[in-house]
Design a protein around this motif. Sequence first.
Motif, PDB file in Angstrom:
ATOM      1  N   ASP A 184      22.645 100.602  48.050  1.00 23.65           N
ATOM      2  CA  ASP A 184      23.123 100.779  46.676  1.00 23.65           C
ATOM      3  C   ASP A 184      24.611 100.432  46.576  1.00 23.65           C
ATOM      4  O   ASP A 184      25.375 101.151  45.933  1.00 23.65           O
ATOM      5  CB  ASP A 184      22.873 102.220  46.216  1.00 23.65           C
ATOM      6  CG  ASP A 184      22.859 102.361  44.688  1.00 23.65           C
ATOM      7  OD1 ASP A 184      22.686 101.321  44.010  1.00 23.65           O
ATOM      8  OD2 ASP A 184      23.019 103.485  44.190  1.00 23.65           O
ATOM      9  N   ILE A 185      25.006  99.329  47.203  1.00 20.25           N
ATOM     10  CA  ILE A 185      26.385  98.856  47.057  1.00 20.25           C
ATOM     11  C   ILE A 185      26.578  98.361  45.632  1.00 20.25           C
ATOM     12  O   ILE A 185      25.839  97.504  45.148  1.00 20.25           O
ATOM     13  CB  ILE A 185      26.679  97.711  48.051  1.00 20.25           C
ATOM     14  CG1 ILE A 185      26.561  98.200  49.499  1.00 20.25           C
ATOM     15  CG2 ILE A 185      28.062  97.110  47.788  1.00 20.25           C
ATOM     16  CD1 ILE A 185      27.679  99.081  49.947  1.00 20.25           C
ATOM     17  N   LYS A 186      27.558  98.905  44.951  1.00 22.96           N
ATOM     18  CA  LYS A 186      27.892  98.479  43.589  1.00 22.96           C
ATOM     19  C   LYS A 186      29.281  99.033  43.266  1.00 22.96           C
ATOM     20  O   LYS A 186      29.786  99.919  43.981  1.00 22.96           O
ATOM     21  CB  LYS A 186      26.855  98.976  42.580  1.00 22.96           C
ATOM     22  CG  LYS A 186      26.656 100.479  42.557  1.00 22.96           C
ATOM     23  CD  LYS A 186      25.533 100.854  41.587  1.00 22.96           C
ATOM     24  CE  LYS A 186      25.295 102.364  41.597  1.00 22.96           C
ATOM     25  NZ  LYS A 186      24.199 102.747  40.674  1.00 22.96           N
ATOM     26  N   GLY A 245      20.262  92.602  52.178  1.00 17.23           N
ATOM     27  CA  GLY A 245      20.309  93.119  50.815  1.00 17.23           C
ATOM     28  C   GLY A 245      21.665  93.723  50.483  1.00 17.23           C
ATOM     29  O   GLY A 245      22.179  93.556  49.369  1.00 17.23           O
ATOM     30  N   ASP A 246      22.274  94.419  51.448  1.00 19.56           N
ATOM     31  CA  ASP A 246      23.616  94.968  51.231  1.00 19.56           C
ATOM     32  C   ASP A 246      24.640  93.860  51.006  1.00 19.56           C
ATOM     33  O   ASP A 246      25.577  94.017  50.207  1.00 19.56           O
ATOM     34  CB  ASP A 246      24.039  95.805  52.443  1.00 19.56           C
ATOM     35  CG  ASP A 246      23.464  97.214  52.429  1.00 19.56           C
ATOM     36  OD1 ASP A 246      22.840  97.611  51.418  1.00 19.56           O
ATOM     37  OD2 ASP A 246      23.635  97.928  53.442  1.00 19.56           O
ATOM     38  N   ILE A 247      24.472  92.726  51.695  1.00 21.98           N
ATOM     39  CA  ILE A 247      25.420  91.614  51.544  1.00 21.98           C
ATOM     40  C   ILE A 247      25.327  91.020  50.146  1.00 21.98           C
ATOM     41  O   ILE A 247      26.346  90.696  49.525  1.00 21.98           O
ATOM     42  CB  ILE A 247      25.172  90.536  52.620  1.00 21.98           C
ATOM     43  CG1 ILE A 247      25.414  91.103  54.025  1.00 21.98           C
ATOM     44  CG2 ILE A 247      26.052  89.314  52.371  1.00 21.98           C
ATOM     45  CD1 ILE A 247      26.810  91.663  54.238  1.00 21.98           C
ATOM     46  N   TRP A 248      24.113  90.871  49.619  1.00 18.97           N
ATOM     47  CA  TRP A 248      23.946  90.375  48.244  1.00 18.97           C
ATOM     48  C   TRP A 248      24.665  91.308  47.273  1.00 18.97           C
ATOM     49  O   TRP A 248      25.438  90.860  46.413  1.00 18.97           O
ATOM     50  CB  TRP A 248      22.467  90.268  47.890  1.00 18.97           C
ATOM     51  CG  TRP A 248      22.215  89.940  46.447  1.00 18.97           C
ATOM     52  CD1 TRP A 248      22.227  90.824  45.391  1.00 18.97           C
ATOM     53  CD2 TRP A 248      21.932  88.653  45.877  1.00 18.97           C
ATOM     54  NE1 TRP A 248      21.975  90.161  44.209  1.00 18.97           N
ATOM     55  CE2 TRP A 248      21.787  88.835  44.478  1.00 18.97           C
ATOM     56  CE3 TRP A 248      21.781  87.373  46.414  1.00 18.97           C
ATOM     57  CZ2 TRP A 248      21.489  87.781  43.614  1.00 18.97           C
ATOM     58  CZ3 TRP A 248      21.486  86.311  45.553  1.00 18.97           C
ATOM     59  CH2 TRP A 248      21.343  86.530  44.174  1.00 18.97           C
ATOM     60  N   SER A 249      24.409  92.607  47.376  1.00 20.08           N
ATOM     61  CA  SER A 249      25.015  93.577  46.456  1.00 20.08           C
ATOM     62  C   SER A 249      26.533  93.562  46.553  1.00 20.08           C
ATOM     63  O   SER A 249      27.237  93.651  45.535  1.00 20.08           O
ATOM     64  CB  SER A 249      24.488  94.983  46.767  1.00 20.08           C
ATOM     65  OG  SER A 249      23.077  95.025  46.714  1.00 20.08           O
TER      66      SER A 249
END
Length: 340
Positions: A184-186, A245-249
């Motif tokens: 949930d990187i944002k 997925g964390d890299i995309w976020s």
Amino acid sequence: MRPGDMPGRPRRRPDLTLPMPQRDAPSSLAVPLPLPPPASAPPGAMHPPAGVTTAAAGAAPPPLAELERIRRVGSGAGGTVWMVRHGSTGREYALKVLYGNHDDAVRRQIAREIAILRTAEHPAVVRCHGMCERGGELQILLEYMNGGSLEGRRIADERFLADVARQVLSGIAYLHRCHIVHRDIKPSNLLIDSARRVKIADFGVGRILKQTMDACNSSVGTIAYMSPERINTDLNDGAYDGYAGDIWSFGLSILEFYMGRFPFGENLGKQGDWAALMCAICYSDPPEAPATSSPEFRSFVGCCLQKNPAKRPSAAQLMQHPFVAGPQPLPLAASPSNPS
């Protein structure tokens, strides 16, 4: 609803080509649960998890009775975050109060996550000091970041943005080395303090609480930063790599800071319906940095926002990218309330 496949337009490859590492799968979170505090402990005392030494856990946190709630710094459907102060030392903390009658399984999961978060010790990761249950509420004591979150901030200065990206990347790389995927990187989960130190927050416990809610009630804001293959399992042959997925976020968040708006369209990110947002993320070309930005920044964003997760560099590899590997900025005197 699972959208059908649609052909995408060819896209330019990023300027930087990096070899991809072999990633290990995240390890299980099945760790020993925290033991209850001893009988002699004062009511409301925070306690470290079983098996964590004093050196790893840090100094013992103060009991809740000695913490004064100063002001509310955040709130949501699941609870409230307060800035609290220890009376005798004047030290400030963040107290996250989780509401609701969570069942035993959720409580056990949260306890397991807290046990892991207590061992996480990195300059770019918000420190978790402990957890207790009081009056039917779960209360988690965290490091306090006096600048708040980076949500809604614009960082047009590339030198400062590179420093923000470098700090967050170092935290992501540390978590990934520990086999912890944030998921949930944002911007709202990236916090800053008055010294312009940036730290990652709200991993683990927040994810568990989201999993207990009806999927239809998931916030559009959280979906906005999910990678295409996580939203649509038909992509990438159904495989999902949490590290990628964390890299995309992360890349989407960094681009949002530079542009001052959600890269897929501000209305989609803040007010748009989830179906339109999902289609934009899964079937549109990935957003790119503006042509007015530096070639290094455009390349950096392009590396993070590749539709094929296997082509995204790891956090450790991105630390070597020219955009973040250059000279570090001098300390800035501006208030963190206006980092641009």
